[in-house]
Design a protein around this motif. Sequence first.
Motif, PDB file in Angstrom:
ATOM      1  N   UNK A   1      14.411  -2.155   1.414  1.00 44.59           N
ATOM      2  CA  UNK A   1      14.273  -2.130  -0.047  1.00 44.59           C
ATOM      3  C   UNK A   1      15.357  -2.995  -0.703  1.00 44.59           C
ATOM      4  N   UNK A   2      16.591  -2.883  -0.223  1.00 47.31           N
ATOM      5  CA  UNK A   2      17.683  -3.677  -0.786  1.00 47.31           C
ATOM      6  C   UNK A   2      17.470  -5.169  -0.552  1.00 47.31           C
ATOM      7  N   UNK A   3      17.018  -5.532   0.630  1.00 48.83           N
ATOM      8  CA  UNK A   3      16.771  -6.948   0.909  1.00 48.83           C
ATOM      9  C   UNK A   3      15.606  -7.450   0.059  1.00 48.83           C
ATOM     10  N   UNK A   4      14.569  -6.644  -0.113  1.00 49.00           N
ATOM     11  CA  UNK A   4      13.440  -7.056  -0.951  1.00 49.00           C
ATOM     12  C   UNK A   4      13.911  -7.312  -2.389  1.00 49.00           C
TER      13      UNK A   4
ATOM     14  N   UNK B   1       8.678  -2.307  13.050  1.00 41.98           N
ATOM     15  CA  UNK B   1       9.302  -0.987  13.054  1.00 41.98           C
ATOM     16  C   UNK B   1       8.283   0.118  12.821  1.00 41.98           C
ATOM     17  N   UNK B   2       7.360  -0.097  11.906  1.00 37.98           N
ATOM     18  CA  UNK B   2       6.397   0.959  11.571  1.00 37.98           C
ATOM     19  C   UNK B   2       5.353   1.146  12.653  1.00 37.98           C
ATOM     20  N   UNK B   3       5.178   0.151  13.516  1.00 33.74           N
ATOM     21  CA  UNK B   3       4.212   0.289  14.618  1.00 33.74           C
ATOM     22  C   UNK B   3       4.887   0.644  15.931  1.00 33.74           C
ATOM     23  N   UNK B   4       6.188   0.900  15.877  1.00 40.28           N
ATOM     24  CA  UNK B   4       6.899   1.347  17.064  1.00 40.28           C
ATOM     25  C   UNK B   4       7.502   0.236  17.898  1.00 40.28           C
TER      26      UNK B   4
ATOM     27  N   UNK C   1      11.517 -13.334   3.180  1.00 38.22           N
ATOM     28  CA  UNK C   1      10.700 -12.157   2.846  1.00 38.22           C
ATOM     29  C   UNK C   1       9.646 -11.914   3.928  1.00 38.22           C
ATOM     30  N   UNK C   2       8.985 -12.968   4.373  1.00 38.10           N
ATOM     31  CA  UNK C   2       7.996 -12.828   5.453  1.00 38.10           C
ATOM     32  C   UNK C   2       8.670 -12.284   6.702  1.00 38.10           C
ATOM     33  N   UNK C   3       9.866 -12.787   6.983  1.00 39.55           N
ATOM     34  CA  UNK C   3      10.591 -12.308   8.156  1.00 39.55           C
ATOM     35  C   UNK C   3      10.889 -10.816   8.049  1.00 39.55           C
ATOM     36  N   UNK C   4      11.389 -10.376   6.901  1.00 44.11           N
ATOM     37  CA  UNK C   4      11.717  -8.961   6.711  1.00 44.11           C
ATOM     38  C   UNK C   4      10.466  -8.083   6.745  1.00 44.11           C
ATOM     39  N   UNK C   5       9.378  -8.561   6.151  1.00 40.41           N
ATOM     40  CA  UNK C   5       8.138  -7.786   6.176  1.00 40.41           C
ATOM     41  C   UNK C   5       7.570  -7.716   7.587  1.00 40.41           C
ATOM     42  N   UNK C   6       7.784  -8.761   8.372  1.00 39.60           N
ATOM     43  CA  UNK C   6       7.389  -8.726   9.780  1.00 39.60           C
ATOM     44  C   UNK C   6       8.185  -7.680  10.546  1.00 39.60           C
TER      45      UNK C   6
ATOM     46  N   UNK D   1       0.806  -1.227   0.000  1.00 39.62           N
ATOM     47  CA  UNK D   1       0.000   0.000   0.000  1.00 39.62           C
ATOM     48  C   UNK D   1       0.835   1.270   0.000  1.00 39.62           C
ATOM     49  N   UNK D   2       2.016   1.239   0.629  1.00 38.79           N
ATOM     50  CA  UNK D   2       2.817   2.460   0.720  1.00 38.79           C
ATOM     51  C   UNK D   2       4.297   2.104   0.756  1.00 38.79           C
ATOM     52  N   UNK D   3       4.909   2.093  -0.400  1.00 41.03           N
ATOM     53  CA  UNK D   3       6.325   1.722  -0.504  1.00 41.03           C
ATOM     54  C   UNK D   3       7.248   2.740   0.180  1.00 41.03           C
ATOM     55  N   UNK D   4       6.748   3.937   0.457  1.00 40.34           N
ATOM     56  CA  UNK D   4       7.589   4.939   1.105  1.00 40.34           C
ATOM     57  C   UNK D   4       7.908   4.560   2.552  1.00 40.34           C
ATOM     58  N   UNK D   5       7.177   3.601   3.112  1.00 39.87           N
ATOM     59  CA  UNK D   5       7.440   3.139   4.476  1.00 39.87           C
ATOM     60  C   UNK D   5       8.718   2.326   4.581  1.00 39.87           C
ATOM     61  N   UNK D   6       9.233   1.890   3.445  1.00 41.77           N
ATOM     62  CA  UNK D   6      10.358   0.965   3.439  1.00 41.77           C
ATOM     63  C   UNK D   6      11.671   1.732   3.445  1.00 41.77           C
ATOM     64  N   UNK D   7      12.522   1.387   4.404  1.00 39.48           N
ATOM     65  CA  UNK D   7      13.849   1.990   4.462  1.00 39.48           C
ATOM     66  C   UNK D   7      14.708   1.410   3.345  1.00 39.48           C
ATOM     67  N   UNK D   8      15.841   2.041   3.097  1.00 33.73           N
ATOM     68  CA  UNK D   8      16.755   1.542   2.070  1.00 33.73           C
ATOM     69  C   UNK D   8      17.197   0.118   2.377  1.00 33.73           C
TER      70      UNK D   8
END
Length: 162
Positions: free
Chosen positions: A101-104, A154-157, A144-149, A91-98
Amino acid sequence: MNVPKRYARAVGMTDEAWKRHANPWSVWTRFAAIPLMIGAIWSREWLGWWALVPVALVVVWLALNPHVFPPIERPESWTARGIYGEKMWLRDRSLISDDHRNVQRLLIGVGSAGFALLGWGLVALEPWPTVFGATLITLGQLWRIDRLGLLYLESTGHTTTS
């Protein structure tokens, strides 16, 4: 709109569907579909055109899967956090840090290599590229699931898992 976002929309990934897809049963049964699909495609050697029946059954299951399990309102499990993170990423790729993004990008490469090997193995009916390709796809998806988790936490604090 990017391909994953279009796919999510095409298969009806509403907020409710994402909550249902976050159920660990949804995630793990999708992983179980990998060897089932391989077996279904490989069965063309014995079943001929009838092999399309098990292939179609796996495809139908994959389409229904995100809609059939009870919803997860609070992502407490590893798989649920990963799926909630995937929803955020789509939904919002801007949430992803570099770093994320590199790992993805790396994981997309691993998955693509795995998919190519798997495809070659299934076309040629060769076991080693089939197994190696499926392994790369599975490991890439788990990572990928691990990184997205982690992205979700991180985004929820949250900084660590509980």
